[in-house]
Design an enzyme around this catalytic site. Structure first.
Site, short mmCIF file in Angstrom:
data_model
loop_
_atom_site.label_atom_id
_atom_site.label_comp_id
_atom_site.label_asym_id
_atom_site.label_seq_id
_atom_site.Cartn_x
_atom_site.Cartn_y
_atom_site.Cartn_z
N GLU A 127 19.22 -8.83 24.15
CA GLU A 127 19.02 -10.22 23.74
C GLU A 127 20.08 -10.63 22.70
OE1 GLU A 127 14.25 -10.63 24.66
OE2 GLU A 127 14.82 -9.86 22.73
N VAL A 179 0.87 -1.19 0.00
CA VAL A 179 0.00 0.00 0.00
C VAL A 179 0.89 1.23 0.00
CG1 VAL A 179 -1.63 1.30 1.44
CG2 VAL A 179 -1.89 -1.19 1.17
C1 LIG Z 1 13.53 -7.40 16.85
C2 LIG Z 1 12.25 -7.11 17.57
C3 LIG Z 1 12.04 -7.68 18.82
C4 LIG Z 1 10.84 -7.46 19.49
N1 LIG Z 1 10.65 -8.06 20.72
C5 LIG Z 1 9.46 -7.94 21.33
C6 LIG Z 1 9.18 -8.65 22.54
O1 LIG Z 1 10.03 -9.37 23.05
N2 LIG Z 1 7.93 -8.51 23.08
C7 LIG Z 1 6.98 -7.73 22.52
O2 LIG Z 1 5.86 -7.70 23.03
N3 LIG Z 1 7.21 -7.01 21.41
C8 LIG Z 1 8.43 -7.11 20.79
N4 LIG Z 1 8.68 -6.41 19.65
C9 LIG Z 1 7.69 -5.42 19.17
C10 LIG Z 1 6.54 -6.09 18.47
O3 LIG Z 1 7.01 -7.02 17.52
C11 LIG Z 1 5.69 -5.01 17.84
O4 LIG Z 1 5.20 -4.17 18.86
C12 LIG Z 1 4.52 -5.59 17.08
O5 LIG Z 1 4.97 -6.39 16.01
C13 LIG Z 1 3.61 -4.47 16.56
O6 LIG Z 1 2.57 -5.03 15.83
P1 LIG Z 1 1.94 -4.23 14.58
O7 LIG Z 1 0.79 -5.05 14.12
O8 LIG Z 1 1.74 -2.83 14.95
O9 LIG Z 1 3.10 -4.22 13.49
P2 LIG Z 1 3.90 -5.42 12.81
O10 LIG Z 1 3.79 -6.67 13.60
O11 LIG Z 1 5.24 -4.86 12.51
O12 LIG Z 1 3.10 -5.65 11.45
C14 LIG Z 1 3.02 -4.69 10.44
C15 LIG Z 1 2.64 -5.39 9.16
O13 LIG Z 1 2.32 -4.42 8.20
C16 LIG Z 1 2.88 -4.76 6.96
N5 LIG Z 1 3.07 -3.53 6.21
C17 LIG Z 1 3.78 -2.44 6.58
N6 LIG Z 1 3.69 -1.48 5.67
C18 LIG Z 1 2.92 -1.96 4.67
C19 LIG Z 1 2.49 -1.43 3.44
N7 LIG Z 1 2.84 -0.20 3.02
N8 LIG Z 1 1.70 -2.19 2.63
C20 LIG Z 1 1.36 -3.46 3.02
N9 LIG Z 1 1.74 -4.00 4.18
C21 LIG Z 1 2.52 -3.27 5.02
C22 LIG Z 1 4.19 -5.45 7.34
O14 LIG Z 1 4.67 -6.29 6.29
C23 LIG Z 1 3.79 -6.22 8.59
O15 LIG Z 1 3.33 -7.52 8.29
C24 LIG Z 1 9.87 -6.61 18.94
C25 LIG Z 1 10.09 -6.02 17.68
C26 LIG Z 1 11.27 -6.29 17.01
C27 LIG Z 1 11.51 -5.66 15.65
#
Ligand SMILES: Cc1cc2nc3c(=O)[nH]c(=O)nc-3n(C[C@H](O)[C@H](O)[C@H](O)COP(=O)(O)OP(=O)(O)OC[C@H]3O[C@@H](n4cnc5c(N)ncnc54)[C@H](O)[C@@H]3O)c2cc1C
Length: 424
Positions: free
Chosen positions: A175, A83
């Site tokens: 980690e 998107v």
């Molecule tokens: C290395 C790492 C370690 C972490 N460790 C922890 C932990 O131990 N405990 C914890 O609770 N949280 C942890 N987190 C944080 C946690 O993963 C995030 O808070 C969580 O994933 C947020 O969820 P979300 O749905 O907002 O985004 P996300 O899970 O990041 O999902 C976003 C989705 O949107 C899609 N997307 C983005 N832009 C577009 C676009 N333009 N068009 C189409 N699709 C798109 C992406 O491909 C992705 O699938 C960690 C994060 C990272 C990076």
């Protein structure tokens, strides 16, 4: 006279991470048609990404095809697309390839990415960890560094190859540092002939005054002491001022290192930009208490791409449980609206904070209970296995961890995406 059946309410969800997927799951049985769009074909369990980067788990153990997760939901269409905008007036989502998707309700759950605080030129030298590709790239860099050190005869170059710098001492940095130290101290020593991997330097650099700043002082001190016990050099209060192919400069000092990992900052997706919505310094949309975007009552935003105050007045943290709670709330509010009702504002409930420091060491802060050491490590492991999707993944991850625990062996030590000539 017969009338055509009313078209079902169309919910478009952008992003199948924790927030978007939870919204789709929780809308099961609602009288809606759902289109779930993601630029990746898999849902990723980001909390265990560092274990792929450090060769503890395989990519397939922490990711699931989105289509497979929703295979029993005929009302959900999954689209693999990027998107790149929203036409709010026309109620359309704009796809990069020129297609458009009309919606009645839109949920933006597009997460966050790395931020280099104005130094995007550092990214090639200090990659971050956000996607499966990032994790396998880092795994390759880490393993290739040991391989090249095995063949290097110049002691200074060999030392630089055996120096691993991690920038940022939040949970991901801690980690990574603990696990790379475990890899060098326990797993790799018997496999090499010309180098002593015990001499590996793992340097964790943090601009702030302590590691795990989101945890209470005593747990943060415990984490630092545990890291130092396994040989990690913790540098606090020293921001990095330069990153190059040769190493980093921090606190005015240059450190030669061939592997640098960025774990220092995130910036939200472009959702705020698409809607010209109010946002904070990390570009997160400042959503209203019902998680709608200001001036757009039919557009919700959830997860890492938004900011909202929690019950204690501080921003809700960017963690998976927060994104899932928001997804759950939005699904409930969409259902309520379809029957002409509404809901009280979103209220975040913080269940606790967990971080692993390395093998058999972790810290947990439940607020009412603080834990450290082996017991915390077991609870950390059980909690993560519980949150994985499906029995096969749970069993596979549990077995991989038991193997590491019992034998110090890491099955995923594979160098992919390149030959022995590849240095970076
Ligand atoms: C290395 C790492 C370690 C972490 N460790 C922890 C932990 O131990 N405990 C914890 O609770 N949280 C942890 N987190 C944080 C946690 O993963 C995030 O808070 C969580 O994933 C947020 O969820 P979300 O749905 O907002 O985004 P996300 O899970 O990041 O999902 C976003 C989705 O949107 C899609 N997307 C983005 N832009 C577009 C676009 N333009 N068009 C189409 N699709 C798109 C992406 O491909 C992705 O699938 C960690 C994060 C990272 C990076």
């Amino acid at each position: 006279m017969s009338t055509a059946p009313a078209k079902p309410h169309h919910v478009v969800i952008v992003g199948a991470g924790f927030g978007g997927l939870e919204t789709a799951f929780r809308l099961a049985g609602a009288p809606v048609k759902i289109t779930l769009v993601d630029r990746r074909n898999h849902h990723l369990f980001q909390p265990l990404l560092y274990q792929v980067a450090t060769a503890s788990l395989a990519t397939s153990e922490i990711a699931w095809p989105i289509r497979y997760l929703l295979r029993d939901r005929p009302e959900v269409t999954t689209l693999f697309a990027n998107v790149n905008g929203v036409d709010a007036a026309g109620k359309r989502v704009l796809l990069e390839d020129g297609d458009v998707l009309s919606y009645d309700t839109l949920v933006l759950a597009t997460g966050a990415r790395h931020a280099y605080f104005g130094h995007d030129e550092w990214e090639p030298f200090a990659p971050g960890l956000k996607t499966l590709e990032d994790a396998t790239t880092l795994r390759r860099r880490i393993l290739v560094a040991f391989e090249r050190a095995e063949r290097e005869t110049d002691p200074l170059k060999r030392a630089a190859l055996l120096t691993f710098v991690i920038i940022g001492a939040g949970p991901t940095g801690v980690e990574l540092a603990g696990t790379i130290a475990d890899l060098a101290q326990d797993t790799l020593p018997p496999d090499f002939r010309n180098i002593d991997t015990h001499k590996t330097r793992v340097v964790l650099i943090e601009a702030g005054p302590r590691v795990l700043a989101g945890f209470p002082d005593d747990l943060s001190s415990y984490a630092q002491a545990s890291l130092e016990r396994v040989g990690v050099e913790v540098m606090l209060g020293q921001p990095v001022t330069e990153c190059t192919a040769d190493g980093v400069v921090y606190g005015g000092k240059k450190l030669e290192a061939r592997t640098i990992i960025w774990a220092a900052g995130v910036r939200a997706s472009r959702a705020a930009e698409w809607l010209d919505a109010p946002s904070d310094r990390a570009h997160r949309v400042q959503v209203l208490p019902d998680l709608t975007v200001p001036e757009h009552p039919d557009i919700f935003a959830v997860g890492d791409t938004v900011t909202i105050a929690g019950p204690d007045g501080n921003p809700v943290p960017g963690i998976a449980p927060a994104a899932k709670q928001q997804g759950r709330y939005v699904a409930a509010l969409i259902r309520a609206r379809l029957t002409g009702k509404t809901l009280p504002p979103f209220r975040y409930k913080h269940a606790g904070s967990l971080a692993q420091i390395g093998k058999r060491r972790a810290v947990i802060d439940f607020g009412w209970l603080k834990l450290r050491g082996t017991i915390a490590w077991w609870i950390w492991g059980i909690a993560h296995i519980y949150f994985l999707i499906g029995l096969r993944h749970r069993l596979s991850v549990a077995l991989s961890w038991l193997w590491i625990h019992a034998r110090d062996q890491r099955a995923a030590r594979l160098i992919t995406q390149g030959s022995s000539k590849v240095t970076r």
